[in-house]
Each structure stands twice: as structure tokens, then as C-alpha cells.
Design a protein around this motif. Structure first.
Motif, PDB file in Angstrom:
ATOM      1  N   ALA A  12       0.813  -1.221   0.000  1.00 41.34           N
ATOM      2  CA  ALA A  12       0.000   0.000   0.000  1.00 41.34           C
ATOM      3  C   ALA A  12       0.843   1.267   0.000  1.00 41.34           C
TER       4      ALA A  12
ATOM      5  N   TRP B  48      -7.774   0.623   7.767  1.00 42.60           N
ATOM      6  CA  TRP B  48      -8.408  -0.186   8.798  1.00 42.60           C
ATOM      7  C   TRP B  48      -8.867   0.693   9.961  1.00 42.60           C
TER       8      TRP B  48
ATOM      9  N   GLU C 107       1.166   8.046  -1.823  1.00 44.53           N
ATOM     10  CA  GLU C 107       1.309   9.423  -2.325  1.00 44.53           C
ATOM     11  C   GLU C 107       0.346   9.715  -3.468  1.00 44.53           C
TER      12      GLU C 107
ATOM     13  N   VAL D  91       1.772  -9.365   6.500  1.00 45.38           N
ATOM     14  CA  VAL D  91       0.867 -10.425   6.037  1.00 45.38           C
ATOM     15  C   VAL D  91       1.608 -11.437   5.177  1.00 45.38           C
TER      16      VAL D  91
ATOM     17  N   PHE E  18      -3.017   0.549   5.064  1.00 47.15           N
ATOM     18  CA  PHE E  18      -3.826  -0.210   6.022  1.00 47.15           C
ATOM     19  C   PHE E  18      -3.419   0.053   7.457  1.00 47.15           C
ATOM     20  N   ARG E  19      -2.080   0.132   7.691  1.00 42.82           N
ATOM     21  CA  ARG E  19      -1.607   0.126   9.087  1.00 42.82           C
ATOM     22  C   ARG E  19      -0.908   1.410   9.488  1.00 42.82           C
TER      23      ARG E  19
ATOM     24  N   ASN F 101      11.143   1.892   1.698  1.00 43.78           N
ATOM     25  CA  ASN F 101      10.008   2.163   2.571  1.00 43.78           C
ATOM     26  C   ASN F 101      10.224   3.506   3.253  1.00 43.78           C
TER      27      ASN F 101
ATOM     28  N   ALA G 105       8.221   6.749  -1.536  1.00 41.23           N
ATOM     29  CA  ALA G 105       8.404   5.922  -2.736  1.00 41.23           C
ATOM     30  C   ALA G 105       8.548   6.765  -3.998  1.00 41.23           C
TER      31      ALA G 105
ATOM     32  N   THR H 281       5.705  -1.899   1.829  1.00 34.34           N
ATOM     33  CA  THR H 281       4.908  -2.917   2.501  1.00 34.34           C
ATOM     34  C   THR H 281       5.457  -3.144   3.906  1.00 34.34           C
ATOM     35  N   SER H 282       4.523  -3.343   4.850  1.00 35.54           N
ATOM     36  CA  SER H 282       4.914  -3.469   6.262  1.00 35.54           C
ATOM     37  C   SER H 282       5.425  -4.868   6.579  1.00 35.54           C
TER      38      SER H 282
ATOM     39  N   HIS I   4      -3.489 -10.264  -4.190  1.00 32.05           N
ATOM     40  CA  HIS I   4      -4.651 -10.080  -3.302  1.00 32.05           C
ATOM     41  C   HIS I   4      -5.890  -9.663  -4.062  1.00 32.05           C
TER      42      HIS I   4
HETATM   43  N1  APR Z   1       6.530   5.642   0.573  1.00 27.03           N
HETATM   44  C1  APR Z   1       7.027   4.426   0.911  1.00 27.03           C
HETATM   45  N2  APR Z   1       6.483   3.633   1.866  1.00 27.03           N
HETATM   46  C2  APR Z   1       5.384   4.103   2.499  1.00 27.03           C
HETATM   47  C3  APR Z   1       4.806   5.365   2.203  1.00 27.03           C
HETATM   48  C4  APR Z   1       5.427   6.140   1.194  1.00 27.03           C
HETATM   49  N3  APR Z   1       4.957   7.340   0.839  1.00 27.03           N
HETATM   50  N4  APR Z   1       3.738   5.539   3.026  1.00 27.03           N
HETATM   51  C5  APR Z   1       3.643   4.428   3.784  1.00 27.03           C
HETATM   52  N5  APR Z   1       4.636   3.572   3.481  1.00 27.03           N
HETATM   53  C6  APR Z   1       4.896   2.245   4.066  1.00 27.03           C
HETATM   54  C7  APR Z   1       4.644   2.143   5.557  1.00 27.03           C
HETATM   55  O1  APR Z   1       5.832   2.476   6.285  1.00 27.03           O
HETATM   56  C8  APR Z   1       4.308   0.646   5.703  1.00 27.03           C
HETATM   57  O2  APR Z   1       5.488  -0.126   5.901  1.00 27.03           O
HETATM   58  O3  APR Z   1       3.978   1.364   3.453  1.00 27.03           O
HETATM   59  C9  APR Z   1       3.689   0.287   4.344  1.00 27.03           C
HETATM   60  C10 APR Z   1       2.171   0.093   4.405  1.00 27.03           C
HETATM   61  O4  APR Z   1       1.933  -1.039   5.201  1.00 27.03           O
HETATM   62  P1  APR Z   1       0.454  -1.620   5.281  1.00 27.03           P
HETATM   63  O5  APR Z   1      -0.506  -0.512   5.517  1.00 27.03           O
HETATM   64  O6  APR Z   1       0.511  -2.770   6.242  1.00 27.03           O
HETATM   65  O7  APR Z   1       0.150  -2.160   3.809  1.00 27.03           O
HETATM   66  P2  APR Z   1       0.629  -3.519   3.176  1.00 27.03           P
HETATM   67  O8  APR Z   1       2.007  -3.893   3.640  1.00 27.03           O
HETATM   68  O9  APR Z   1       0.423  -3.396   1.715  1.00 27.03           O
HETATM   69  O10 APR Z   1      -0.431  -4.579   3.760  1.00 27.03           O
HETATM   70  C11 APR Z   1      -0.323  -5.900   3.253  1.00 27.03           C
HETATM   71  O11 APR Z   1      -2.319  -6.485   4.465  1.00 27.03           O
HETATM   72  O12 APR Z   1      -4.315  -5.614   5.148  1.00 27.03           O
HETATM   73  C12 APR Z   1      -3.736  -6.536   4.284  1.00 27.03           C
HETATM   74  O13 APR Z   1      -4.483  -7.326   2.203  1.00 27.03           O
HETATM   75  C13 APR Z   1      -4.031  -6.165   2.863  1.00 27.03           C
HETATM   76  O14 APR Z   1      -2.538  -6.160   0.944  1.00 27.03           O
HETATM   77  C14 APR Z   1      -2.676  -5.747   2.308  1.00 27.03           C
HETATM   78  C15 APR Z   1      -1.704  -6.497   3.194  1.00 27.03           C
END
Ligand code: APR
Length: 244
Positions: free
Chosen positions: A9, A27, A14, A176, A20-21, A197, A215, A172-173, A105
Motif C-alpha cells: 500500500a 483499517w 502518495e 501479512v 492499512f496500518r 520504505n 516511494a 509494505t509493512s 490479493h
Molecule cells: N513511501 C514508501 N512507503 C510508504 C509510504 C510512502 N509514501 N507511506 C507508507 N509507506 C509504508 C509504511 O511504512 C508501511 O510499511 O507502506 C507500508 C504500508 O503497510 P500496510 O498498511 O501494512 O500495507 P501492506 O504492507 O500493503 O499490507 C499488506 O495487508 O491488510 C492486508 O491485504 C491487505 O494487501 C494488504 C496487506
């Protein structure tokens, strides 16, 4: 040079698509178990349909950002040597020009017929229970993989991760699985692993390289380095060929 890129996500943040988190994450307004599980859909289908209808409609007001466009450029340079795996259900990678793409997904712009299994492209609401274009049954749900369901493309993804030279996790965090396990799998098979990240995640297997920042800044810089390296190695191969 074979490259696998996994996006989450954060690459779309941007562009205005909520993550999500993060603090203002998606969420925040909903408990995952109330909108992103098969049980939630069985219990309260209207709430789930409205949640995804709102996210599908919101796609019309967002655009790809420089990070999405950089990955499309990277595909132009690497061709079949790049596989883009996204956890995102938005269509921003496609709109930026990426084609070698796996939505593990699912996709907001597809529906899934619970009766016949059809996955029609779908950009309208589902709250009014429209009939499936394939079988006519009113059994359409979002074609999004919910918690507890099997993600798409796992065999293809795992083969690519095992065989790649570079694995990059972008935005991605790592919360999952199975996506969160791909960097360790790539490392176990000798790939160079990179995390791009906003902040470093505490991955179980540390990345070889971590680039922090938004990003839209870090991804174009990283992609342009790979494109330069790929063209340099192609140039060397051609000149070697000419010298023979
Ligand atoms: N540039 C780079 N990274 C970013 C930015 C940005 N501008 N903004 C946020 N992030 C990073 C955050 O630091 C975090 O590590 O993006 C990550 C978002 O993490 P999540 O919200 O957990 O999203 P994601 O990792 O895609 O979640 C995985 O979980 O809820 C389920 O199915 C859903 O596909 C999703 C999966």
C-alpha cells in the motif's frame, strides 16, 4: 538480471490511496474482521459491499505517482526479466503502464461470482446485487482476497522469487504472509534483497539494502540505477559479440 518487485500500500500512498496500518490507515475506520473476511461477508454482506464499492469509486480520483511510473519504465528495460507482484488491489500499476503484473490479493476492478467462479472486470457498485454476466446468478462479490482465503498466483510468484537475482519490497509493512516471507525466500536462494520504505520494517531476515524515504523519490532513483546497469551489461555483451 532477473528482478522481482513486491509492492504494498505504501507505493500508492502518495497517490492518495490510504494504507492499512499507518496512522490514518484504511483499517482505522473498520475492523479487518468486519470487512475483509469471508465470515464478515456472510454475516453482513451489505457493509462489506459498501466498503469495497467506496474504494472502487475512489479509484476514479487518484492517479499513478512517479513510483508506479518508474516500475513501468523498469519493465520496459528488463522485459520478461522483471515480475511485478502487488498486494494492492488498485489499478495504478496498470495505469502507469506495467503489464507483467500479479495481483496476489485480487483487484478492486474485478468481481468474483460465488456461483460460477467468473471474474469479470467490474467498475460499478455491487451493493445492488447485479447478476453475474456469465451465469446470471446474483452472487457477485469483490474479487479481493480476504483473510483466510488463498492469494492468487502463488506458484508463479514463488518460482520467480526463487530464481531472481534482485528482490525489492516497496511500501509494505511485511505484516501479512505469504508476501512477508518472500524476501527471506529470495535471500535463501542468493538474491540481493532491497527494501524501499518510508521507515525500515523489522523483517525477520534483514534486507541486504534499505532505502528510506517516500516511494515517489526512492523508487525512481532505484529503478534508474537498475536500468543503467541493465543497459551497461547489454552494451558489454554486444561489444564482446562484435569483438569475437
Ligand atoms: N513511501 C514508501 N512507503 C510508504 C509510504 C510512502 N509514501 N507511506 C507508507 N509507506 C509504508 C509504511 O511504512 C508501511 O510499511 O507502506 C507500508 C504500508 O503497510 P500496510 O498498511 O501494512 O500495507 P501492506 O504492507 O500493503 O499490507 C499488506 O495487508 O491488510 C492486508 O491485504 C491487505 O494487501 C494488504 C496487506
Amino acid at each position: 538480471m532477473r528482478v522481482v518487485v513486491l509492492t504494498g500500500a505504501g507505493i500508492s500512498a502518495e497517490s492518495g490511496v490510504p494504507t492499512f496500518r499507518d496512522a490514518d490507515g484504511l483499517w482505522e475506520g473498520h475492523a479487518v474482521e468486519d470487512v475483509a473476511t469471508p465470515e464478515a461477508f456472510d454475516r453482513d454482506p451489505d457493509t462489506v459491499q459498501r466498503f469495497y464499492d467506496a474504494r472502487r469509486r475512489a479509484l476514479a480520483s487518484v492517479e499513478p505517482n512517479p513510483a508506479h511510473r518508474a516500475l513501468a519504465r523498469l519493465e520496459g528495460a528488463l522485459g520478461d526479466d522483471l515480475l511485478l507482484v502487488t498486494q494492492n488491489v488498485d489499478d495504478l500499476h496498470e495505469r502507469a503502464g506495467s503489464q507483467r503484473l500479479v495481483h496476489m490479493h485480487g483487484e478492486l476492478l474485478r468481481a468474483l461470482c460465488a456461483s460460477c467462479g467468473a471474474q469479470p472486470m467490474w467498475d460499478a457498485d455491487l451493493i445492488d446485487a447485479p447478476p453475474c454476466p456469465a451465469c446470471g446468478v446474483t452472487a457477485l462479490r469483490p474479487d479481493v482476497v480476504w483473510f483466510g482465503e488463498m492469494p492468487y498466483g502463488l506458484d508463479r510468484i514463488e518460482q520467480a522469487v526463487i530464481g531472481c537475482d534482485v528482490f525489492a519490497a516497496i511500501g509494505t509493512s511485511g505484516a501479512v504472509y505469504p508476501a512477508a516471507g518472500y524476501s527471506a525466500l529470495a535471500a535463501a536462494f542468493g538474491a540481493h534483497t532491497v527494501e524501499l520504505n518510508l521507515v525500515p520494517t523489522d523483517a525477520l531476515t534483514p534486507f541486504d539494502e534499505v532505502r528510506t524515504g517516500p516511494a515517489s523519490i526512492t523508487v525512481p532513483a532505484w529503478a534508474d540505477e537498475l536500468i543503467a546497469a541493465a543497459s551497461a551489461s547489454t552494451g558489454r555483451a554486444e561489444s564482446d559479440g562484435m569483438e569475437r
